[in-house]
Design an enzyme around this catalytic site. Structure first.
Site, PDB file in Angstrom:
ATOM      1  N   GLY A  46       0.907  -1.122   0.063  1.00 55.68           N
ATOM      2  CA  GLY A  46       0.030  -0.170  -0.058  1.00 55.68           C
ATOM      3  C   GLY A  46       0.963   1.219  -0.026  1.00 55.68           C
ATOM      4  CD  GLN A  51       3.747   5.840   2.513  1.00 55.69           C
ATOM      5  OE1 GLN A  51       2.494   5.161   2.172  1.00 55.69           O
ATOM      6  NE2 GLN A  51       4.624   5.153   3.181  1.00 55.69           N
ATOM      7  CB  CYS A  88       6.175   2.092   7.583  1.00 58.82           C
ATOM      8  SG  CYS A  88       5.791   3.836   6.728  1.00 58.82           S
ATOM      9  CG  LEU A  89       6.568   1.133   1.264  1.00 57.04           C
ATOM     10  CD1 LEU A  89       5.617   1.416   0.100  1.00 57.04           C
ATOM     11  CD2 LEU A  89       7.690   0.257   0.872  1.00 57.04           C
ATOM     12  CG  HIS A 130       0.344   1.553   7.535  1.00 54.97           C
ATOM     13  ND1 HIS A 130       1.412   1.156   8.368  1.00 54.97           N
ATOM     14  CD2 HIS A 130       0.913   2.289   6.747  1.00 54.97           C
ATOM     15  CE1 HIS A 130       2.673   1.654   7.922  1.00 54.97           C
ATOM     16  NE2 HIS A 130       2.485   2.476   7.072  1.00 54.97           N
ATOM     17  CD  GLU A 131      -1.178   2.778   3.001  1.00 52.62           C
ATOM     18  OE1 GLU A 131      -0.688   3.684   3.122  1.00 52.62           O
ATOM     19  OE2 GLU A 131      -0.329   1.665   2.791  1.00 52.62           O
ATOM     20  CG  HIS A 134       1.322   6.651   5.624  1.00 50.45           C
ATOM     21  ND1 HIS A 134       2.577   7.261   6.197  1.00 50.45           N
ATOM     22  CD2 HIS A 134       1.436   5.544   5.536  1.00 50.45           C
ATOM     23  CE1 HIS A 134       2.990   6.509   6.397  1.00 50.45           C
ATOM     24  NE2 HIS A 134       2.704   5.191   5.837  1.00 50.45           N
TER      25      HIS A 134
HETATM   26 ZN    ZN Z   1       3.580   3.449   5.827  1.00 48.10          ZN
END
Ligand code: ZN
Length: 175
Positions: A46, A51, A88-89, A130-131, A134
């Site tokens: 995702g 991000q 997390c990216l 999670h998204e 963000h």
């Molecule tokens: Zn993340």
């Protein structure tokens, strides 16, 4: 098409509140396409617009059945709770145990402007929460207690100083 790189902890855009999307148009569809490319390149399940530096309430995801986009998502119901090792990216290489509701119902709009509503448990429940974090400028670190947060930050800086991530922690998916 613009190519995006994923913003990493320390970039102030990750800490800002994303704005409600008023117009679903070709520009937004192109943004979604570019986000999907960035998400796949980063091997993420995702990716939220902040991000990649865009403060719009939108995220893309792909859990193996092709890419999807959700616009203006909001959780309308949640139940249960479970701990899950989350990555997390924007915090590459870290995996932290996070307690969250287990099942959530999310409502949003797709790229055709149609309202969508669905329930996500387990992995999808995680991804949704999670998204949306963000979109509100919230990172995994904020969901840890002070000791855990310090330990996670230390690990993050250790990885960064070692030249970045060589591979993600096994079994952990990054969003
Ligand atoms: Zn993340």
């Amino acid at each position: 098409m613009n190519t995006f790189s994923v913003r990493i902890l320390g970039d102030p855009v990750l800490r800002q509140q994303a704005k409600i999307i008023e117009n679903i148009d070709g520009d937004l569809a192109r943004l979604a396409d570019a986000m999907i490319v960035a998400m796949h390149e980063a091997h993420g399940a995702g990716l939220a617009a902040p991000q990649v530096g865009v403060l719009k309430r939108m995220y893309t995801y792909d859990v193996g059945d092709g890419p999807h986009t959700l616009i203006n998502p909001e959780i309308v119901e949640s139940s249960g709770e479970c701990i899950y090792s989350e990555g997390c990216l924007s915090l590459p290489g870290l995996a932290v145990d996070i307690l969250r509701p287990e099942i959530v119902t999310v409502r949003g709009v797709d790229l055709d402007g149609n309202e969508v509503i669905f329930e996500g448990g387990d992995f999808m429940g995680r991804l949704i929460q999670h998204e949306i974090d963000h979109l509100d400028g919230v990172l995994l670190l904020d969901r840890l207690d002070p000791d855990e947060r310090r330990a996670a930050l230390k690990e993050f800086h250790r990885i960064a100083q070692a030249g970045g991530v060589q591979s993600t922690p096994s079994g952990v998916t990054e969003f």
